[in-house]
Scaffold this active site. Structure first.
Site, PDB file in Angstrom:
ATOM      1  N   CYS A  70       0.806  -1.223   0.000  1.00  0.00           N
ATOM      2  CA  CYS A  70       0.000   0.000   0.000  1.00  0.00           C
ATOM      3  C   CYS A  70       0.839   1.273   0.000  1.00  0.00           C
ATOM      4  CB  CYS A  70      -0.961  -0.001   1.183  1.00  0.00           C
ATOM      5  SG  CYS A  70      -2.037  -1.450   1.246  1.00  0.00           S
ATOM      6  N   ASN A 112     -10.129  -0.157   0.248  1.00  0.00           N
ATOM      7  CA  ASN A 112      -8.670  -0.097   0.231  1.00  0.00           C
ATOM      8  C   ASN A 112      -8.183  -0.724  -1.072  1.00  0.00           C
ATOM      9  OD1 ASN A 112      -5.919  -0.548   0.557  1.00  0.00           O
ATOM     10  ND2 ASN A 112      -6.083  -1.221   2.686  1.00  0.00           N
ATOM     11  N   HIS A 156      -2.998   7.073   2.221  1.00  0.00           N
ATOM     12  CA  HIS A 156      -3.478   5.782   1.743  1.00  0.00           C
ATOM     13  C   HIS A 156      -4.873   5.555   2.305  1.00  0.00           C
ATOM     14  CE1 HIS A 156      -4.045   1.622   0.990  1.00  0.00           C
ATOM     15  NE2 HIS A 156      -3.778   1.229   2.222  1.00  0.00           N
TER      16      HIS A 156
END
Length: 325
Positions: free
Chosen positions: A119, A282, A252
């Site tokens: 990520c 996500n 993020h």
């Protein structure tokens, strides 16, 4: 030789299939797994995510995002002299998804490679591209984050399968006489490998271990908020800036609690936080460029404003980039 690099175009792409929390709850119920829209929203802030069709790859999503970014920058694929793709879900073990994307764009010759920092991948990739432009190795880079995380989810684990989605985001980063990328700060700590990982691997044609995502949510949360604050402050210090200079924070898009916690640590009002996790989930390496593109195209983030990008992911990896758009 130009001394700086600057983002000249952004783009993104989401697969057409939008999966709401209610949709996912119904699907999980067939497996005997109980969850609900309320349960997911209260813990994550996520209302929906997008899942790619089985035949769609990360490079397919990357291609669409890249086309949008190139159009926004007023560039053609032939103008690109560097391609970096951040992904944890590559099309193949090798070659890189960047090389596959290069071919799909109809170009050849320029360096093309993947970055794997989960990520944090886009922050890592953007930093690498900036360094290559500053040293004269490239002048017009395509930097992409692309993921099909739905392929590695354990749909028997409601604590993880509700979190992730598929998508891609891209930027065109060009040599500039004016500062664009102001500073960056990257880190990793391998002792935290086990809190967020896909522990399986292929050996002799067989899958050994578990090829699905494993996460210790509490451990990730505690570590993420701390390291994101540290990275942001280090980046500001390198740029000679303070929190007051940040117009927008684009972290993020993992979990609304982590994002709001980071903003609070930096004493930034909620209004300066760009949030897309509610609709995207996500999307790992794609989440930051997806959020950036949406914020730019909506008119919220404007040219000349100062933006802090922050990523944190498996490894454990984390980092930040401060830029003038």
């Amino acid at each position: 030789m130009s001394s700086y690099s600057r983002i000249t175009g952004t783009g993104s792409y989401l697969p057409p299939r939008r999966v709401t929390n209610d949709d996912l709850a119904k699907e999980l119920a067939t497996r005997g797994i109980e969850t609900s829209d309320q349960w997911i929203v209260e813990r994550t802030g996520i209302h929906a995510r997008h899942f790619a069709a089985p035949e769609v790859t990360s490079s397919d999503l990357a291609l669409e995002a890249a086309r949008h970014a190139l159009e926004a920058a007023g560039r053609k694929a032939e103008d690109i002299d560097l391609i970096i793709v951040a992904t944890s879900t590559p099309d193949m073990v090798f070659p890189s998804s960047a090389a596959i994307l290069q071919n799909k764009l109809g170009v050849a010759g320029c360096p093309a490679f993947d970055v794997q920092a989960v990520c944090s991948g886009f922050v890592y990739a953007l930093t690498v591209a900036d360094a290559m432009i500053r040293t004269g190795t490239a002048r017009c880079a395509l930097v992409v984050g692309a993921e099909v995380f739905s392929r590695i989810l354990d749909f028997n684990d409601r604590t993880t399968c509700v979190l992730f989605g598929d998508g891609a985001g891209a930027v065109v980063l060009e040599a500039s006489e004016e500062p664009g990328i102001l500073a960056s700060d990257l880190h990793a700590d391998g002792k935290h490998v086990g809190i967020l990982c896909v522990p399986g691997h292929v050996s002799g044609g067989n899958v050994l271990g578990t090829p699905l995502l494993h996460m210790d949510g509490q451990a990730v949360f505690k570590l993420a908020v701390r390291v994101l604050e540290d990275a942001a402050r280090a980046t500001l210090a390198k740029a000679g800036k303070t929190e007051a200079d940040i117009d927008w924070l684009i972290p993020h898009q993992a979990n609304i609690r982590i994002m709001e916690g980071t903003a609070k640590k930096l004493k930034l009002p909620r209004e300066k936080l760009i949030v897309t996790v509610n609709e995207h989930g996500n999307t790992s390496a794609a989440s930051i460029p997806l959020a950036l593109d949406e914020a730019v195209r909506s008119g919220k983030v404007k040219k000349g404003e100062t933006v802090m990008l922050e990523g944190v992911g498996g490894g454990f990896t984390w980092g930040a980039v401060l830029l003038n758009l």
